[in-house]
Design an enzyme around this catalytic site. Structure first.
Site, PDB file in Angstrom:
ATOM      1  N   GLU A   4       0.831  -1.220   0.000  1.00 49.54           N
ATOM      2  CA  GLU A   4       0.000   0.000   0.000  1.00 49.54           C
ATOM      3  C   GLU A   4       0.861   1.263   0.000  1.00 49.54           C
ATOM      4  O   GLU A   4       2.072   1.209   0.225  1.00 49.54           O
ATOM      5  CB  GLU A   4      -0.928   0.016   1.211  1.00 49.54           C
ATOM      6  N   LYS A  56      -3.483  -2.138  15.851  1.00 54.73           N
ATOM      7  CA  LYS A  56      -2.933  -1.371  16.965  1.00 54.73           C
ATOM      8  C   LYS A  56      -3.954  -1.169  18.055  1.00 54.73           C
ATOM      9  O   LYS A  56      -5.146  -1.096  17.778  1.00 54.73           O
ATOM     10  CB  LYS A  56      -2.563  -0.003  16.425  1.00 54.73           C
TER      11      LYS A  56
END
Ligand code: PSU
Ligand code: MN
Length: 309
Positions: free
Chosen positions: A30, A164
């Protein structure tokens, strides 16, 4: 048989086109991680190193972005530099793709958008750092990353270091279950939390080799089950920041974000940037290490998947 599909607005580099035509393993990467996920110059250096590492692992890297309205599959050195430095590069999610193409703008692709473009190009494996998920407070704010809905629809396997703890990991796993997305922890039983190997959440599934992951993907797609899979690969032990150390920092970044009224697409880039500052760069080193680790595992999966064809 031509394997590199001809799609409007889509442009391959020669290296990627050739690899797809030969049926060689290709790993998508990405570009939001370059433009909005890491500071310059580490963003560009890391992007280049990750590409080299994939080549050394016997696969071909395809970094994806939108430039002048064209969906680019594979980028030149100058294009990587542009993504890493230009303020004209927006972070684009699926909803932004039509306007970016129509207005011939630049866009750095998130996990969701990269998956979609990879799929158009016939690429099935994608390595990143962390994916988006359900944000803390998501039950009220509705801030749920389009990465999750894309995993439900688009048949690309995403290798990440989990999500996360700026996100609500429990809600993210619930949402992925609802969406029918296999979440496979790689070589561990616990779902990893990006900077930390442990999250306190048991992973729904576990696989211990790239070959097993490839067989699971093959079975899923042979069954006509649309959509991707999330391969959660823990950060190497020597680079991890234990949850007890990173969690207070994450809480501080989250509270600053709410004081400043930052939300929506700016939330993730703000939090990542602030955590780098608050850790004096340690989180950046961890981020780089885990991306490289994911690129290695993705290359192995891509190779095994091609071998099953
Ligand atoms: N998590 C990271 N680094 C990143 C991102 C997420 O550790 O760079 C980026 C990815 O591109 C991901 C996007 O797709 O943030 C998610 O943004 P949002 O939460 O706005 O959907
Ligand atoms: Mn969001």
């Amino acid at each position: 048989m031509t394997r590199a599909p001809v799609v409007p607005y889509l442009e391959y580099t020669e290296e990627v086109h050739d690899a797809l035509e030969r049926g060689a393993p290709v790993v998508a990467l990405e570009s939001t991680i370059i433009s909005h996920g890491m500071p310059y110059p580490q963003n560009v250096t890391t992007a280049r190193e990750v590409e080299s590492l994939i080549r050394e692992a016997g696969a071909v890297p395809a970094t994806i972005a939108v430039l002048h309205g064209m969906l680019k599959v594979g980028l030149t050195t100058d294009e990587l530099e542009l993504l890493g430095t230009s303020s004209e590069v927006n972070k684009i999610s699926i909803r932004d793709l039509p306007v970016t193409v129509a207005m011939k703008r630049h866009g750095a692709t998130t996990v969701a958008t990269t998956m979609r473009i990879a799929s158009l190009a016939g690429i099935r494996v994608f390595a990143t750092g962390g994916t988006g998920g359900v944000h803390r407070g998501g039950a009220e704010s509705f801030d749920i990353s389009a990465d999750l809905t894309e995993l439900a629809h688009t048949s690309v396997a995403v290798v990440s270091a989990g999500v996360k703890s700026i996100l609500d990991i429990g809600l993210t796993l619930e949402k992925l279950e609802t969406l029918g997305v296999p979440v496979i922890a790689f070589g561990t039983s616990e779902f990893p939390a990006f900077f930390s190997r442990n999250s306190g959440f048991q992973a729904p599934l576990r696989a211990d080799s790239a070959g097993d992951v490839a067989r699971i993907l093959r079975a899923k797609w042979d069954l006509g089950l649309q959509g991707g899979a999330l391969i959660a690969n823990p950060i190497p032990a020597e680079s991890e920041i234990p949850a007890s150390e990173i969690d207070p920092i994450i809480r501080e970044a989250l509270s600053e974000m709410s004081t400043r009224g930052i939300s929506g697409k700016d939330a993730t880039p703000f939090l990542l940037g602030r955590i780098v500052e608050l850790t004096g760069g340690r989180s950046l080193r961890a981020n780089i290490a885990l991306v490289k680790n994911n690129a290695r595992v993705a290359s192995a999966i891509a190779r095994r998947l091609e071998a099953l064809d």
